[in-house]
Design a protein around this motif. Structure first.
Motif, PDB file in Angstrom:
ATOM      1  N   ALA A   7       0.833  -1.201   0.000  1.00 39.36           N
ATOM      2  CA  ALA A   7       0.000   0.000   0.000  1.00 39.36           C
ATOM      3  C   ALA A   7       0.867   1.249   0.000  1.00 39.36           C
ATOM      4  N   LEU A   8       1.973   1.218   0.722  1.00 41.65           N
ATOM      5  CA  LEU A   8       2.871   2.367   0.774  1.00 41.65           C
ATOM      6  C   LEU A   8       3.475   2.646  -0.593  1.00 41.65           C
ATOM      7  N   VAL A   9       3.840   1.600  -1.308  1.00 48.09           N
ATOM      8  CA  VAL A   9       4.374   1.769  -2.660  1.00 48.09           C
ATOM      9  C   VAL A   9       3.323   2.400  -3.571  1.00 48.09           C
ATOM     10  N   ALA A  10       2.084   1.908  -3.488  1.00 47.96           N
ATOM     11  CA  ALA A  10       1.008   2.447  -4.332  1.00 47.96           C
ATOM     12  C   ALA A  10       0.748   3.906  -4.011  1.00 47.96           C
ATOM     13  N   LEU A  11       0.728   4.255  -2.721  1.00 47.49           N
ATOM     14  CA  LEU A  11       0.505   5.643  -2.320  1.00 47.49           C
ATOM     15  C   LEU A  11       1.657   6.539  -2.764  1.00 47.49           C
ATOM     16  N   THR A  12       2.874   6.020  -2.694  1.00 51.38           N
ATOM     17  CA  THR A  12       4.028   6.808  -3.120  1.00 51.38           C
ATOM     18  C   THR A  12       3.985   7.075  -4.622  1.00 51.38           C
ATOM     19  N   ILE A  13       3.623   6.065  -5.404  1.00 47.69           N
ATOM     20  CA  ILE A  13       3.488   6.249  -6.857  1.00 47.69           C
ATOM     21  C   ILE A  13       2.395   7.268  -7.157  1.00 47.69           C
ATOM     22  N   GLY A  14       1.273   7.165  -6.448  1.00 45.99           N
ATOM     23  CA  GLY A  14       0.192   8.132  -6.642  1.00 45.99           C
ATOM     24  C   GLY A  14       0.624   9.537  -6.281  1.00 45.99           C
ATOM     25  N   ALA A  15       1.382   9.677  -5.188  1.00 39.77           N
ATOM     26  CA  ALA A  15       1.851  10.998  -4.760  1.00 39.77           C
ATOM     27  C   ALA A  15       2.795  11.606  -5.788  1.00 39.77           C
ATOM     28  N   ILE A  16       3.662  10.780  -6.368  1.00 39.76           N
ATOM     29  CA  ILE A  16       4.586  11.291  -7.386  1.00 39.76           C
ATOM     30  C   ILE A  16       3.808  11.845  -8.577  1.00 39.76           C
ATOM     31  N   GLY A  17       2.673  11.216  -8.912  1.00 40.13           N
ATOM     32  CA  GLY A  17       1.885  11.671 -10.050  1.00 40.13           C
ATOM     33  C   GLY A  17       1.060  12.905  -9.790  1.00 40.13           C
ATOM     34  N   VAL A  18       0.675  13.138  -8.546  1.00 41.48           N
ATOM     35  CA  VAL A  18      -0.224  14.260  -8.243  1.00 41.48           C
ATOM     36  C   VAL A  18       0.497  15.403  -7.546  1.00 41.48           C
ATOM     37  N   VAL A  19       1.296  15.073  -6.541  1.00 40.46           N
ATOM     38  CA  VAL A  19       1.876  16.098  -5.674  1.00 40.46           C
ATOM     39  C   VAL A  19       2.999  16.862  -6.359  1.00 40.46           C
ATOM     40  N   PHE A  20       3.817  16.161  -7.145  1.00 43.31           N
ATOM     41  CA  PHE A  20       5.053  16.763  -7.635  1.00 43.31           C
ATOM     42  C   PHE A  20       4.982  17.211  -9.092  1.00 43.31           C
ATOM     43  N   GLY A  21       3.788  17.225  -9.675  1.00 47.93           N
ATOM     44  CA  GLY A  21       3.679  17.599 -11.077  1.00 47.93           C
ATOM     45  C   GLY A  21       4.154  19.014 -11.357  1.00 47.93           C
ATOM     46  N   ASP A  22       3.741  19.959 -10.506  1.00 47.92           N
ATOM     47  CA  ASP A  22       4.075  21.371 -10.720  1.00 47.92           C
ATOM     48  C   ASP A  22       5.569  21.613 -10.558  1.00 47.92           C
ATOM     49  N   ILE A  23       6.111  21.210  -9.424  1.00 47.84           N
ATOM     50  CA  ILE A  23       7.538  21.447  -9.182  1.00 47.84           C
ATOM     51  C   ILE A  23       8.396  20.603 -10.127  1.00 47.84           C
ATOM     52  N   GLY A  24       7.846  19.473 -10.581  1.00 44.83           N
ATOM     53  CA  GLY A  24       8.599  18.590 -11.465  1.00 44.83           C
ATOM     54  C   GLY A  24       8.746  19.107 -12.876  1.00 44.83           C
ATOM     55  N   THR A  25       7.883  20.043 -13.278  1.00 46.37           N
ATOM     56  CA  THR A  25       7.994  20.614 -14.624  1.00 46.37           C
ATOM     57  C   THR A  25       8.721  21.963 -14.623  1.00 46.37           C
ATOM     58  N   SER A  26       9.137  22.428 -13.461  1.00 41.38           N
ATOM     59  CA  SER A  26       9.876  23.698 -13.392  1.00 41.38           C
ATOM     60  C   SER A  26      11.175  23.705 -14.179  1.00 41.38           C
ATOM     61  N   PRO A  27      11.905  22.577 -14.305  1.00 41.29           N
ATOM     62  CA  PRO A  27      13.141  22.608 -15.103  1.00 41.29           C
ATOM     63  C   PRO A  27      12.933  23.026 -16.550  1.00 41.29           C
ATOM     64  N   LEU A  28      11.695  22.953 -17.043  1.00 41.29           N
ATOM     65  CA  LEU A  28      11.427  23.371 -18.420  1.00 41.29           C
ATOM     66  C   LEU A  28      11.784  24.835 -18.647  1.00 41.29           C
ATOM     67  N   TYR A  29      11.646  25.670 -17.613  1.00 41.63           N
ATOM     68  CA  TYR A  29      11.807  27.108 -17.829  1.00 41.63           C
ATOM     69  C   TYR A  29      12.586  27.823 -16.721  1.00 41.63           C
ATOM     70  N   ALA A  30      12.690  27.257 -15.519  1.00 40.57           N
ATOM     71  CA  ALA A  30      13.227  27.997 -14.372  1.00 40.57           C
ATOM     72  C   ALA A  30      14.677  28.438 -14.586  1.00 40.57           C
TER      73      ALA A  30
END
Length: 644
Positions: free
Chosen positions: A17-40
């Motif tokens: 369950a922890l693995v599933a929650l971690t995968i879900g968090a990576i997809g939802v929580v970090f989307g914004d900060i994860g795309t910052s390298p495109l322009y920052a």
């Protein structure tokens, strides 16, 4: 939306369950900060490249970016602020509710801070989809041989099509595609980390920027330009608020694991790789005697053969990041409605199993209009980047101030300890906020205008409601007195149950008084029902209903909901009736709601222009029957004229 129990379970979840929650968090929580390298990095470097660049400036900008990720995201949010949860829930309004509970009667300051943070968040919710998707589509210009095909107008058209499609599918819910968010984002982070590592090996000396003195020297030697660059560097940490806002969905541990194991290392590697590539390009330009030109380093450092695939992956990642912000705006609006900051809006559940999957049509279309206006007005991600930082830094300042209230008055820390912990964070936030304020003219005015409009709506709605409540209080009659008078002189009785919905259960509802005055009847059973919003995300069912019998004719029922729950009055009255061995026949139950007619007046209450805003908000608020899940054929509305 999840309950506190779900969040606690997430913290202690077994391995699968922890693995599933971690995968879900990576997809939802970090989307914004994860795309910052495109322009920052590109934008930060652009502000110091106007008069030429030397290697120390590349190193300085890169050092500032890395230490922003360390101090703001890792130390402040991941390590410290994630401890300040409200029964597992986070975010600016959850923190506001926690601060209000800590302050008690002095909670006005917390409410004002929460309203300011919520207002600024909507500016962020408009800018994030526009900037992230546009920056990804602009990568098409870097494909060799196709740069002439993808003109600015074509890039703009592709961006608009993607954004319109994204907002149009919101009404169908995202449950069917959200399972892909985690895997796609994992591939994204691994790809950008690998690209960065590849270029670090070309210029291993870039690793020296991990020392903070490069950033300190840059700021000390560049004056005002250094502050402008610092404002652009802040783009590397946009999206940090999502780490706390989504705690209720995934729990603290999965978010922390996702950050430390995958997201943080990959972001650092990518920024180091971009810096190494830019440093190599600068050295090559100097050796060839050519001027150095700041470029789209993120896409250019990818080999030409895989660059189109990276662009496609970037588009997918930015759509996911945009989706997270959009759903965040829905959740924030639901919380604001429950806390009384905004008028009722139509809320639709898009999933039968996930309570947090909601859709607000009015917010969706307003966001789409705002996003399209931004894209068409600014046309490039570079022009839009200046508008981004102010909303995020403003929200961070609010969050830090609320955190001080929580640690001081909720955790009972002494003032010296609370100041010692919070002041460094606040100082850092204010420095970033000041740096971004310098870019108001370039585009920073956009989120400020959005926040000001939302703030005005919140203020007007609450002031107008206060005037209406004061009028109702002046007209009110204590329910106990009315019950005693009716016991002495009973009116005509009719069978069935009447449910009178009111904000103040101790006073006779206006609808009840009007019913007695005009219809001259009293039902066999009369329930005086009031809705309360708790300062926690959810309320257990056994705590839902508080029952206070008045006499044989009247019973007061107070239904309490968490600020992330949607009221369902018939359901919860039914549960209450069953548990107390009473029979409520839905066919013989009528609901009475007081609905006053608002009349503007220039010489009293609010100014006339504010009266008209309040009237517009009330007129366009969701029907209480929808909001409270009451069958529309069972409702009678009674009221009178109120001057505001």
């Amino acid at each position: 939306m999840t309950s506190a129990t779900d969040s606690i379970a997430a913290k202690t979840a077994p391995h699968p369950a922890l693995v599933a929650l971690t995968i879900g968090a990576i997809g939802v929580v970090f989307g914004d900060i994860g795309t910052s390298p495109l322009y920052a990095f590109r934008e930060a470097l652009n502000l110091t490249a106007k008069d030429g660049l030397d290697p120390s400036e590349i190193l300085g900008v890169l050092s500032l970016a890395i230490w922003s990720l360390i101090l703001v995201v890792t130390v402040k949010y991941v390590i410290f602020l994630m401890r300040a949860d409200n029964q597992g829930e986070g975010g600016v309004l959850a923190l506001t509710a926690l601060a209000r509970r800590a302050l008690g009667k002095r909670s006005l300051i917390a409410l004002v801070l929460g309203a300011a943070g919520a207002s600024l968040f909507y500016g962020d919710a408009i800018i994030t989809p526009a900037l992230s998707v546009l920056s990804a589509v602009e990568g098409l210009k870097t494909i060799p041989g196709l740069d002439g095909m993808f003109t600015d107008s074509v890039i703009l058209g592709v961006t608009i099509v993607i954004l319109v499609a994204l907002f149009f599918i919101q009404s169908r819910g995202t449950a069917s595609v959200s399972a892909l968010f985690g895997p796609v984002c994992i591939v994204w982070f691994l790809a950008i980390g690998a690209l960065g590592l590849w270029h670090i090996t070309d210029e291993p000396s870039i690793l020296r920027v991990i020392s903070p003195h490069y950033g300190a020297i840059f700021l000390a030697t560049h004056g005002v330009t250094g502050l402008f660059v610092l404002g652009a560097v802040f783009l590397t940490v946009t999206g940090a608020e999502a780490l706390t806002a989504d705690m209720g969905h995934f729990g603290i541990l999965p978010i922390r694991i996702g950050w430390f194991v995958l997201v943080f290392p990959c972001l650092i590697l990518n920024y180091l790789g971009q810096g190494a590539y830019a440093l190599s390009a600068l050295e090559s330009a100097a050796a060839a005697g050519k001027p150095f030109v700041n470029q789209d380093w993120f896409f250019l450092m990818a080999p030409e053969g895989i660059r189109p695939w990276l662009i496609v992956l970037a588009m997918m990642a930015t759509v996911i990041a945009s989706q997270a912000v959009i759903t965040g705006a829905y959740s924030l609006t639901q919380q604001a409605i429950q806390l009384g900051l905004l008028p009722r809006l139509r809320i639709r559940q898009t999933s039968a199993t996930q309570a947090g999957q909601i859709y607000l049509p009015s917010i969706n279309w307003l966001l789409l209009v705002g996003v399209l206006v931004l894209v068409i007005q600014f046309r490039t991600s570079s022009a839009m980047a200046a508008a981004y930082g102010i909303a995020v830094t403003g929200t961070m300042v609010v969050t830090t101030l609320l955190a001080y209230i929580v640690v001081r008055h909720r955790w009972n820390w002494g003032r010296p300890l609370a100041l010692a912990v919070i002041l460094p964070f606040l100082t850092l936030d204010l420095i970033f906020f000041g740096a971004n304020i310098l870019r108001v003219i370039e585009g920073g005015w956009v989120p400020l205008v959005v926040a000001a409009v939302i703030g005005l709506i919140i203020y007007t709605w609450n002031r107008g409601r206060g005037i209406v409540r004061a009028f109702e209080l002046r007209q009110s009659v204590p329910l106990a007195d009315l019950a005693a008078a009716l016991a002495k002189r009973p009116p005509e009785r009719v069978e069935g149950t009447a449910v009178f919905l009111t904000a103040n259960p101790d006073s006779a509802p206006g609808a009840l008084l009007h019913n007695l005055k005009h219809n001259k009847v009293l039902h066999e059973k009369n329930l005086i029902c009031s809705i309360r919003t708790a300062d926690r995300p959810s309320v257990e069912q056994d705590e839902r209903a508080e029952i206070r019998p008045v006499d044989a004719n009247f019973t007061i029922i107070v239904l309490t909901y968490g600020f992330m729950e949607s009221p369902d009055v018939p359901r919860d009255l039914g549960l209450e009736a069953v548990s107390h061995k009473k029979s409520l026949n839905p066919a013989k139950t009528s609901y009475f709601i007081g609905r006053n007619t608002i009349k503007p007046a220039a010489d009293q209450g609010m100014p006339l222009w504010q009266d008209r805003i309040f009237m517009f908000l009330q007129r366009n608020a969701s029907d209480p029957t929808d909001f409270l899940r009451i069958p529309p054929g069972k409702v009678l509305e009674l009221g009178e004229q109120v001057t505001v």
